[in-house]
Design a protein around this motif. Structure first.
Motif, PDB file in Angstrom:
ATOM      1  N   PHE A 196     -11.951  15.889  26.008  1.00 38.34           N
ATOM      2  CA  PHE A 196     -12.497  17.038  25.304  1.00 38.34           C
ATOM      3  C   PHE A 196     -11.865  17.231  23.934  1.00 38.34           C
ATOM      4  O   PHE A 196     -12.499  17.778  23.026  1.00 38.34           O
ATOM      5  N   GLU A 197     -10.628  16.761  23.762  1.00 39.92           N
ATOM      6  CA  GLU A 197     -10.061  16.819  22.415  1.00 39.92           C
ATOM      7  C   GLU A 197     -10.781  15.845  21.503  1.00 39.92           C
ATOM      8  O   GLU A 197     -11.082  16.167  20.345  1.00 39.92           O
TER       9      GLU A 197
ATOM     10  N   LEU B 163     -13.889  14.830  21.792  1.00 33.98           N
ATOM     11  CA  LEU B 163     -15.200  15.417  21.524  1.00 33.98           C
ATOM     12  C   LEU B 163     -15.100  16.544  20.497  1.00 33.98           C
ATOM     13  O   LEU B 163     -15.924  16.640  19.573  1.00 33.98           O
ATOM     14  N   THR B 164     -14.097  17.405  20.647  1.00 32.29           N
ATOM     15  CA  THR B 164     -13.941  18.533  19.738  1.00 32.29           C
ATOM     16  C   THR B 164     -13.647  18.061  18.314  1.00 32.29           C
ATOM     17  O   THR B 164     -14.217  18.574  17.337  1.00 32.29           O
ATOM     18  N   LEU B 165     -12.761  17.091  18.176  1.00 31.67           N
ATOM     19  CA  LEU B 165     -12.383  16.612  16.854  1.00 31.67           C
ATOM     20  C   LEU B 165     -13.540  15.918  16.147  1.00 31.67           C
ATOM     21  O   LEU B 165     -13.720  16.051  14.934  1.00 31.67           O
TER      22      LEU B 165
ATOM     23  N   GLN C  78     -16.802  16.493  16.936  1.00 35.29           N
ATOM     24  CA  GLN C  78     -17.812  17.539  16.755  1.00 35.29           C
ATOM     25  C   GLN C  78     -17.531  18.377  15.504  1.00 35.29           C
ATOM     26  O   GLN C  78     -18.433  18.720  14.737  1.00 35.29           O
ATOM     27  N   THR C  79     -16.257  18.714  15.297  1.00 30.50           N
ATOM     28  CA  THR C  79     -15.874  19.565  14.168  1.00 30.50           C
ATOM     29  C   THR C  79     -15.570  18.757  12.905  1.00 30.50           C
ATOM     30  O   THR C  79     -15.146  19.329  11.891  1.00 30.50           O
TER      31      THR C  79
ATOM     32  N   THR D  31     -23.332  27.366  23.854  1.00 28.38           N
ATOM     33  CA  THR D  31     -21.919  27.169  23.517  1.00 28.38           C
ATOM     34  C   THR D  31     -21.648  25.791  22.918  1.00 28.38           C
ATOM     35  O   THR D  31     -20.547  25.538  22.417  1.00 28.38           O
ATOM     36  N   ILE D  32     -22.625  24.892  22.985  1.00 28.14           N
ATOM     37  CA  ILE D  32     -22.588  23.629  22.249  1.00 28.14           C
ATOM     38  C   ILE D  32     -23.939  23.468  21.570  1.00 28.14           C
ATOM     39  O   ILE D  32     -24.928  24.118  21.951  1.00 28.14           O
TER      40      ILE D  32
ATOM     41  N   ASP E 233     -24.826  17.798  20.641  1.00 25.88           N
ATOM     42  CA  ASP E 233     -23.422  17.549  20.959  1.00 25.88           C
ATOM     43  C   ASP E 233     -23.229  16.611  22.151  1.00 25.88           C
ATOM     44  O   ASP E 233     -22.237  15.875  22.215  1.00 25.88           O
TER      45      ASP E 233
END
Length: 211
Positions: free
Chosen positions: A127-128, A130-132, A134-135, A167-168, A172
């Motif tokens: 998830f880190e 994916l988050t990095l 994604q952002t 929320t996504i 995503d």
């Protein structure tokens, strides 16, 4: 900061790299252990360094595949009560006491992520990543989940819960893909690298830290 600086110095000669995440509790008899070894062996032969957590289980399999193929096998070792030793299949062995700089090294030096079955730590790393991406704190990178039977329920939950609640974003879930065939995993990484060679360049923060 000292751990991060030391890691940057030791990683200076590591080429384009792929991080492999997965559980320390997966046994050598598991088909996922074999898949991890097959994937990293093929990636090493194709010229990619392999970065793993340096411990047993999937991490050991990933290190072993790259090491025995004559490639670069980077172990980001961390001392934990249930993982007192790191595996012996490492060309680059880095030791950490803290999770934060260890995770930073994974994401600073990888141009793709291969995620095999794992527990809380593996989910944290997935998830880190994916988050990095994604952002846009990381460049675009393949995030490949190995094992449709294992990961399918999680993807279904995200599709059924996160998307309807907003929320996504609509695209995503396309940041990751499920792949069961080790050969297809390797093909995806090679294809991406061919289309986006800039993703394999040394990260700006690492360049700055070594000046």
């Amino acid at each position: 900061m000292a751990e991060l600086q030391t890691a940057i110095e030791q990683m200076a000669d590591v080429g384009p790299a792929v991080s492999v995440f997965g559980s320390a509790r997966i046994r050598p008899a598991s088909p996922y252990y074999a898949k991890s070894t097959a994937i990293t062996s093929a990636l090493a032969k194709a010229g990619f360094a392999i970065i793993s957590g340096g411990g047993p289980g999937i991490m050991e399999a990933a290190s072993k595949g790259a090491f025995e193929a004559g490639g670069q096998s980077v172990g980001l070792n961390i001392k934990l009560p249930h993982e007192s030793t790191h595996n012996a299949h490492q060309t680059h062995s880095l030791d950490f006491r803290h999770f934060s700089p260890r995770k930073s090294v994974f994401f600073m030096y990888s141009m793709a992520y291969v995620v095999l079955p794992g527990g809380f730590g593996t989910l944290d790393e997935l998830f880190e990543a994916l988050t990095l991406v994604q952002t846009r704190k990381l460049r675009p990178a393949p995030i490949i989940l190995v094992g449709g039977e294992f990961w399918g329920g999680l993807i279904d939950w995200m599709r059924e819960q996160l998307l309807p609640h907003g929320t996504i974003g609509p695209g995503d879930l396309d940041l990751m893909v499920i792949e069961d065939d080790p050969a297809r995993v390797v093909e995806r990484v090679i294809a991406f690298h061919g289309q986006h060679p800039i993703a394999a360049l040394r990260p700006p923060q690492a360049q700055a830290a070594t000046k």
